[in-house]
Design a protein around this motif. Sequence first.
Motif, PDB file in Angstrom:
ATOM      1  N   ARG A  48     -27.377  -3.543  17.492  1.00  0.00           N
ATOM      2  CA  ARG A  48     -25.939  -3.475  17.717  1.00  0.00           C
ATOM      3  C   ARG A  48     -25.380  -2.138  17.257  1.00  0.00           C
ATOM      4  O   ARG A  48     -25.763  -1.609  16.213  1.00  0.00           O
ATOM      5  N   VAL A  49     -24.438  -1.615  18.031  1.00  0.00           N
ATOM      6  CA  VAL A  49     -23.797  -0.337  17.739  1.00  0.00           C
ATOM      7  C   VAL A  49     -22.428  -0.598  17.124  1.00  0.00           C
ATOM      8  O   VAL A  49     -21.625  -1.367  17.660  1.00  0.00           O
ATOM      9  N   SER A  50     -22.150   0.055  16.002  1.00  0.00           N
ATOM     10  CA  SER A  50     -20.870  -0.136  15.331  1.00  0.00           C
ATOM     11  C   SER A  50     -20.477   1.158  14.629  1.00  0.00           C
ATOM     12  O   SER A  50     -20.992   2.239  14.939  1.00  0.00           O
ATOM     13  N   ILE A  51     -19.556   1.051  13.694  1.00  0.00           N
ATOM     14  CA  ILE A  51     -19.111   2.159  12.861  1.00  0.00           C
ATOM     15  C   ILE A  51     -18.793   1.577  11.490  1.00  0.00           C
ATOM     16  O   ILE A  51     -18.429   0.407  11.377  1.00  0.00           O
ATOM     17  N   SER A  52     -18.932   2.368  10.452  1.00  0.00           N
ATOM     18  CA  SER A  52     -18.580   1.932   9.106  1.00  0.00           C
ATOM     19  C   SER A  52     -17.252   2.573   8.717  1.00  0.00           C
ATOM     20  O   SER A  52     -17.158   3.796   8.623  1.00  0.00           O
ATOM     21  N   ILE A  53     -16.221   1.743   8.513  1.00  0.00           N
ATOM     22  CA  ILE A  53     -14.891   2.249   8.184  1.00  0.00           C
ATOM     23  C   ILE A  53     -14.575   1.981   6.712  1.00  0.00           C
ATOM     24  O   ILE A  53     -15.229   1.174   6.057  1.00  0.00           O
ATOM     25  N   ASP A  54     -13.563   2.685   6.200  1.00  0.00           N
ATOM     26  CA  ASP A  54     -12.984   2.295   4.928  1.00  0.00           C
ATOM     27  C   ASP A  54     -11.626   1.663   5.203  1.00  0.00           C
ATOM     28  O   ASP A  54     -11.143   1.639   6.335  1.00  0.00           O
ATOM     29  N   THR A  55     -10.992   1.157   4.165  1.00  0.00           N
ATOM     30  CA  THR A  55      -9.792   0.364   4.377  1.00  0.00           C
ATOM     31  C   THR A  55      -8.501   1.168   4.316  1.00  0.00           C
ATOM     32  O   THR A  55      -7.419   0.590   4.349  1.00  0.00           O
ATOM     33  N   THR A  56      -8.599   2.489   4.244  1.00  0.00           N
ATOM     34  CA  THR A  56      -7.385   3.304   4.303  1.00  0.00           C
ATOM     35  C   THR A  56      -6.783   3.324   5.705  1.00  0.00           C
ATOM     36  O   THR A  56      -5.698   3.865   5.894  1.00  0.00           O
ATOM     37  N   LEU A  57      -7.454   2.736   6.679  1.00  0.00           N
ATOM     38  CA  LEU A  57      -6.904   2.641   8.026  1.00  0.00           C
ATOM     39  C   LEU A  57      -5.891   1.508   8.158  1.00  0.00           C
ATOM     40  O   LEU A  57      -5.246   1.368   9.195  1.00  0.00           O
ATOM     41  N   LEU A  58      -5.761   0.689   7.110  1.00  0.00           N
ATOM     42  CA  LEU A  58      -4.887  -0.468   7.164  1.00  0.00           C
ATOM     43  C   LEU A  58      -3.603  -0.250   6.385  1.00  0.00           C
ATOM     44  O   LEU A  58      -3.511   0.625   5.530  1.00  0.00           O
ATOM     45  N   LYS A  59      -2.612  -1.110   6.667  1.00  0.00           N
ATOM     46  CA  LYS A  59      -1.365  -1.117   5.905  1.00  0.00           C
ATOM     47  C   LYS A  59      -0.818  -2.544   5.904  1.00  0.00           C
ATOM     48  O   LYS A  59      -1.341  -3.435   6.563  1.00  0.00           O
ATOM     49  N   ASN A  60       0.262  -2.741   5.139  1.00  0.00           N
ATOM     50  CA  ASN A  60       0.941  -4.039   5.084  1.00  0.00           C
ATOM     51  C   ASN A  60      -0.028  -5.171   4.795  1.00  0.00           C
ATOM     52  O   ASN A  60      -0.099  -6.155   5.519  1.00  0.00           O
ATOM     53  N   THR A  61      -0.741  -5.050   3.695  1.00  0.00           N
ATOM     54  CA  THR A  61      -1.796  -6.022   3.415  1.00  0.00           C
ATOM     55  C   THR A  61      -1.471  -6.913   2.227  1.00  0.00           C
ATOM     56  O   THR A  61      -2.361  -7.425   1.561  1.00  0.00           O
ATOM     57  N   SER A  62      -0.199  -7.086   1.956  1.00  0.00           N
ATOM     58  CA  SER A  62       0.216  -7.984   0.887  1.00  0.00           C
ATOM     59  C   SER A  62       1.117  -9.061   1.469  1.00  0.00           C
ATOM     60  O   SER A  62       2.215  -8.773   1.952  1.00  0.00           O
ATOM     61  N   PRO A  63       0.630 -10.305   1.451  1.00  0.00           N
ATOM     62  CA  PRO A  63      -0.680 -10.810   1.058  1.00  0.00           C
ATOM     63  C   PRO A  63      -1.724 -10.512   2.129  1.00  0.00           C
ATOM     64  O   PRO A  63      -1.396  -9.876   3.144  1.00  0.00           O
ATOM     65  N   PRO A  64      -2.975 -10.978   1.969  1.00  0.00           N
ATOM     66  CA  PRO A  64      -4.024 -10.636   2.937  1.00  0.00           C
ATOM     67  C   PRO A  64      -3.667 -10.937   4.387  1.00  0.00           C
ATOM     68  O   PRO A  64      -4.039 -10.179   5.285  1.00  0.00           O
TER      69      PRO A  64
END
Length: 347
Positions: free
Chosen positions: A159-175
């Motif tokens: 399978r082809v994918s990518i490894s990201i970090d979570t700085t691409l996200l926002k508004n994560t309170s709550p999950p």
Amino acid sequence: MANLGNLPMVATTSSFAAIAMILLVSCLCGTDAQIGVCYGQFGDNLPSTQDVVKLYQSNNIKAMRIYGPNQAILQALQDSGIKTILDVPNDQIQSLASDQSAAMQWIKSNVVPFASSIKYIAVGNEIHPSYDQQASSVQPAMKNVLNALNANNLGDQIRVSISIDTTLLKNTSPPSNGQFDEKYTSYINPIIDFLTSNGSPLLVNVYPYFAYIHDKQNIPLGFALFTATKTVVTDNNLNYNNLFDAIVDSVYAALGKAGAPDMEIVVSETGWPSAGGDSASTDNAMTYYRNLIEHVSQGTPLKGGKAIETYLFAMFDENEKTEDETERHYGLFTPNQQPKYGQLNFS
């Protein structure tokens, strides 16, 4: 791992998960809780590749991540029973994106001879569209890599994918509020569409350590180390007593909002340093790794019972790393192959 500089802080007790998702650096997930270990090589005192593979085998570690197509490692993995995440290094992404023949040659040289031991190809690690010029090339490179795999009858196996970090996200309170930042949708949405179309997981690097040290006033150490004895965050009747789950479920929520609610997540890196910085100690690292290994078979509150394929960072301390001092102290083993935390149950 991602650079954490100048990231916003959240200073309320109710927003542990938001802190985690903003601050963190950086499946065919299956039904088992496969524990792998990342094999970094930035050290001048590390064992031979053959000895490393034997060390994985003797500790019943059945999965490895390597950060580029090292031929000696790939050769040593043959018939070892160890499955591998193989990275396309960030500096090779643009060439694979711009030239299908280059992707064909990359697969022919680095994958075809070793295909039986390769589970995923990660096209890049922690690429960020704000400052990485490779960002626009990631999805085209993924397509070309998959085309090359298909041409060699390997598209259904690897399978082809990518490894990201979570700085691409926002508004994560709550999950459950987790979502990808609108500034990055032109980058991440085509990648998510590609993964969805091809039944691939999203690889995510998850580091509760960094969230904790950046807001110790509001994040209990036990929440980061899996030792909290009561619920710390409640979200839509889901109770969270560890930060790892809150982070992973925030990514699941973001995927749902991006139209991929059923996409699997593989945790492609997670760890805690044993020295070199705030709260980096042997005791804390041992507690984190031991509890994490025991926990991942349970799934998260949002995906209860769904085991999380997880890769621990990293096999050895790497004395030639040039980032923060903690980067040199993530090893589960010392360079002389001695376990730093006693016998961990990787199986």
